[in-house]
Scaffold this motif. Structure first.
Motif, short mmCIF file in Angstrom:
data_model
loop_
_atom_site.label_atom_id
_atom_site.label_comp_id
_atom_site.label_asym_id
_atom_site.label_seq_id
_atom_site.Cartn_x
_atom_site.Cartn_y
_atom_site.Cartn_z
N LYS A 33 -6.82 1.72 1.61
CA LYS A 33 -5.60 1.20 0.98
C LYS A 33 -5.85 0.87 -0.48
O LYS A 33 -5.05 1.24 -1.36
CB LYS A 33 -5.11 -0.05 1.72
N HIS A 34 -6.95 0.17 -0.77
CA HIS A 34 -7.23 -0.22 -2.15
C HIS A 34 -7.48 1.01 -3.02
O HIS A 34 -7.06 1.04 -4.19
CB HIS A 34 -8.44 -1.16 -2.22
N ALA A 35 -8.16 2.00 -2.46
CA ALA A 35 -8.42 3.22 -3.23
C ALA A 35 -7.12 3.89 -3.64
O ALA A 35 -6.94 4.28 -4.80
CB ALA A 35 -9.29 4.18 -2.41
N ILE A 36 -6.20 4.01 -2.69
CA ILE A 36 -4.92 4.66 -3.00
C ILE A 36 -4.12 3.84 -4.02
O ILE A 36 -3.55 4.39 -4.96
CB ILE A 36 -4.11 4.88 -1.70
N GLU A 37 -4.12 2.52 -3.84
CA GLU A 37 -3.44 1.66 -4.82
C GLU A 37 -4.06 1.80 -6.21
O GLU A 37 -3.38 1.67 -7.23
CB GLU A 37 -3.52 0.20 -4.38
N SER A 38 -5.37 2.06 -6.26
CA SER A 38 -6.10 2.14 -7.53
C SER A 38 -5.96 3.50 -8.21
O SER A 38 -6.36 3.65 -9.36
CB SER A 38 -7.58 1.86 -7.31
#
Length: 277
Positions: A33-38
Motif C-alpha cells: 500500500k505504501h509503495a503504491i501511495e509513494s
C-alpha cells in the motif's frame, strides 16, 4: 518513472517493489500500500512466497489511497514447479489470481526452469495457451540461463518478454545480459541489493558519498543505467520511498565501470542449472 518496452510492444515500469520473504500479514499489506501511495506502479509477487493474499489487499488499499485504477498498475506473479506441465499452468495462474483478488496479471513468469527440459517446454506451452487466450498480458521466465532459453526458443511459438534473474554488482551476468539484448528479451534483477550485503561495499559507499545518495540508491541506479528492470524489496516506509527516488540523477561512465568491476561471479541464490525446488 522510466518504462521498458517488451518485444510485443507492451511496456513495464523499470522499477518496482519485490515482496520475497515478507510475512503474509499486515507487513506485506502495508508495504505494498505504501509503495503504491509513494508512486510505485509495479509489484512483483509469486505463489511460492506465500503472501499473495496480503499483497493483494495492499494492492486494493493502495489503489484506493492513491486514487488510481487497477490498469495503472503492473502486477507480476510466478508459476511454481509444483504446477509444471501444460495442463497445470492455468490452475496455477487462477490460484494466484484468487489469492491476489485480481482478474488478470500483467506478467506471469515460470519461476525456475527446473531440471527436466521436456517438462519445461511443455510448461511453456501452457503459458502460451494463457497468453493466446488473452488471460494474461505478458509471459516470461525467471532464473533461465542461456541454455534454457535456447531450448525454449527451439520449441516455442512465443518468445518470453523478460527473464528475471539474480543480478547485482557481485554477479553481473555479462554473457546472459548480452544474449538477452541480442534476443530482444528484457532483463530484470531480483534481490538487486543482495539482501543488503552490497550496501557495505566500500566502492559503492565512496560513490554514494561523492553524489550525496545512499548506497541503495547508487546500486538501484546502476541497474537502471544498465537498462535492467529491478524490484528492490523493503518493508520500511522510508526505504521504500528512498529506493524510488533514483530518477533525478545518473551515474557517470566511470562510476558505472567501478561498480561493474566489483563482479565476483558470486551468487546468493541457487544455480538455475541445478535447482528443482
Amino acid at each position: 518513472m522510466k518504462y521498458k518496452t517488451f518485444n510485443n510492444d507492451n511496456t513495464m515500469p523499470q522499477l518496482g517493489l519485490g515482496v520475497f520473504r515478507v510475512e503474509n500479514d499486515d507487513t506485506a499489506k502495508n508495504a505494498v500500500k505504501h509503495a503504491i501511495e509513494s508512486g510505485y506502479r509495479s509489484i512483483d509477487a509469486a505463489l511460492v512466497y506465500g503472501n499473495e493474499e496480503m499483497v493483494g489487499r495492499g494492492i486494493q488499499e493502495g489503489i484506493e489511497a492513491a486514487g488510481i485504477t487497477r490498469e495503472d498498475l503492473f502486477i507480476t506473479s510466478k508459476l511454481w514447479l509444483d504446477d509444471f506441465g501444460r495442463d497445470n499452468v492455468a490452475k496455477g495462474y487462477e490460484t494466484s489470481l484468487k489469492n491476489l483478488g485480481l482478474d488478470y496479471l500483467d506478467l506471469y513468469l515460470i519461476h525456475w526452469p527446473g531440471t527436466d527440459n521436456d517438462l519445461m517446454i511443455d510448461t511453456w506451452k501452457g503459458m502460451e495457451d494463457l497468453y493466446n487466450a488473452g488471460k494474461v498480458k505478458n509471459i516470461g521466465v525467471s532464473n533461465f540461463n542461456v541454455e534454457h532459453l535456447e531450448t525454449l526458443k527451439a520449441h516455442s511459438e512465443i518468445q518470453p518478454v523478460i527473464n528475471q534473474v539474480e543480478f547485482h554488482p557481485y554477479f553481473t551476468q555479462e554473457p546472459l545480459r548480452n544474449y538477452l539484448k541480442e534476443e530482444g528479451i528484457q532483463m530484470e534483477s531480483w534481490s538487486p541489493l543482495m539482501n543488503a550485503e552490497i550496501l557495505s561495499d566500500q566502492t559503492v559507499n565512496d560513490i554514494a558519498n561523492e553524489i550525496d545518495k545512499s548506497p541503495a540508491q547508487v546500486v538501484i541506479r546502476w541497474n537502471i543505467d544498465n537498462g535492467v528492470i529491478t524490484i528492490p524489496k523493503s518493508v520500511t516506509p522510508s526505504r521504500i520511498e528512498e529506493n524510488l527516488d533514483v530518477f533525478d540523477f545518473s551515474l557517470t561512465p566511470e562510476q558505472m565501470d567501478k561498480i561493474s568491476s566489483l563482479n565476483q561471479n558470486k551468487r546468493i541464490g541457487p544455480n538455475p542449472a541445478e535447482f528443482n525446488g
